[in-house]
Design a protein around this motif. Sequence first.
Motif, PDB file in Angstrom:
ATOM      1  N   LYS A 285      82.062  58.475  84.825  1.00  7.51           N
ATOM      2  CA  LYS A 285      82.346  57.278  84.033  1.00  7.51           C
ATOM      3  C   LYS A 285      81.766  57.515  82.641  1.00  7.51           C
ATOM      4  O   LYS A 285      80.552  57.632  82.474  1.00  7.51           O
TER       5      LYS A 285
ATOM      6  N   SER B 170      95.223  52.800  83.610  1.00  5.74           N
ATOM      7  CA  SER B 170      94.310  51.809  84.195  1.00  5.74           C
ATOM      8  C   SER B 170      94.036  52.133  85.653  1.00  5.74           C
ATOM      9  O   SER B 170      94.759  52.916  86.278  1.00  5.74           O
ATOM     10  N   HIS B 171      93.022  51.489  86.187  1.00  7.39           N
ATOM     11  CA  HIS B 171      92.711  51.626  87.608  1.00  7.39           C
ATOM     12  C   HIS B 171      93.873  51.101  88.448  1.00  7.39           C
ATOM     13  O   HIS B 171      94.210  51.695  89.478  1.00  7.39           O
TER      14      HIS B 171
ATOM     15  N   ILE C   1      87.419  62.444  89.167  1.00  9.14           N
ATOM     16  CA  ILE C   1      87.967  61.233  88.556  1.00  9.14           C
ATOM     17  C   ILE C   1      87.206  61.005  87.264  1.00  9.14           C
ATOM     18  O   ILE C   1      85.988  60.816  87.274  1.00  9.14           O
ATOM     19  N   TRP C   2      87.933  61.044  86.156  1.00  6.04           N
ATOM     20  CA  TRP C   2      87.347  60.804  84.845  1.00  6.04           C
ATOM     21  C   TRP C   2      87.736  59.401  84.411  1.00  6.04           C
ATOM     22  O   TRP C   2      88.847  59.161  83.956  1.00  6.04           O
ATOM     23  N   ASP C   3      86.814  58.474  84.552  1.00  2.03           N
ATOM     24  CA  ASP C   3      87.042  57.086  84.143  1.00  2.03           C
ATOM     25  C   ASP C   3      86.641  56.966  82.673  1.00  2.03           C
ATOM     26  O   ASP C   3      85.457  56.899  82.342  1.00  2.03           O
ATOM     27  N   CYS C   4      87.633  56.962  81.803  1.00  2.00           N
ATOM     28  CA  CYS C   4      87.401  56.927  80.354  1.00  2.00           C
ATOM     29  C   CYS C   4      87.687  55.551  79.751  1.00  2.00           C
ATOM     30  O   CYS C   4      87.850  55.426  78.530  1.00  2.00           O
ATOM     31  N   ILE C   5      87.744  54.528  80.577  1.00  2.00           N
ATOM     32  CA  ILE C   5      88.049  53.177  80.101  1.00  2.00           C
ATOM     33  C   ILE C   5      87.052  52.725  79.039  1.00  2.00           C
ATOM     34  O   ILE C   5      87.427  52.105  78.040  1.00  2.00           O
ATOM     35  N   GLU C   6      85.766  53.041  79.227  1.00  2.00           N
ATOM     36  CA  GLU C   6      84.734  52.622  78.274  1.00  2.00           C
ATOM     37  C   GLU C   6      84.432  53.677  77.215  1.00  2.00           C
ATOM     38  O   GLU C   6      83.557  53.485  76.380  1.00  2.00           O
TER      39      GLU C   6
ATOM     40  N   ILE D 134      91.592  58.323  83.740  1.00  2.00           N
ATOM     41  CA  ILE D 134      91.947  56.914  83.548  1.00  2.00           C
ATOM     42  C   ILE D 134      91.502  56.504  82.150  1.00  2.00           C
ATOM     43  O   ILE D 134      90.312  56.528  81.842  1.00  2.00           O
ATOM     44  N   SER D 135      92.457  56.147  81.289  1.00  2.00           N
ATOM     45  CA  SER D 135      92.120  55.710  79.933  1.00  2.00           C
ATOM     46  C   SER D 135      93.273  54.904  79.344  1.00  2.00           C
ATOM     47  O   SER D 135      94.436  55.280  79.481  1.00  2.00           O
TER      48      SER D 135
ATOM     49  N   GLN E  99      83.021  61.344  90.649  1.00  2.00           N
ATOM     50  CA  GLN E  99      83.497  60.307  89.733  1.00  2.00           C
ATOM     51  C   GLN E  99      82.640  60.341  88.471  1.00  2.00           C
ATOM     52  O   GLN E  99      81.422  60.261  88.549  1.00  2.00           O
TER      53      GLN E  99
END
Length: 127
Positions: A24, A115-116, A55-60, A89-90, A22
């Motif tokens: 972030k 989104s998640h 998992i690339w969490d690009c929300i921030e 995720i972005s 993961q």
Amino acid sequence: MSFSTNHVDIESVRRGDGHCLQFKFKGRFTEAASIEACQHWNELMEQNPVKHTLIWDCIEMEGFEIAAKNQWSKSLKLNSNHISTVVVISHNPVIRGAARLMLKLFSFDSKVVRSHNQLEESYELVV
């Protein structure tokens, strides 16, 4: 946390029967941040050379430098034999579009969501 900086956190976790890394992303993703994160990512893959879901969490994530994206693409190519799926995720359409373009170069499965919640509702691969 396996690795943490001001720009990216990387955590290695087990999900169901699979391995997962993961990522972030936080703030602007620079070339220097990409080089540092890719070094750690490459080391993790060498230590555990099995198929992984990324998992690339690009929300921030606020944006990225083209040189950072290019460095990231090199690590994708280097590690492609150990990647089963990439999930992005972005909420940012520019980041989602850049991720889609980058991932088209590879044969592993990928999913790009806003989104998640959308991930949980629409994608069963990440258990």
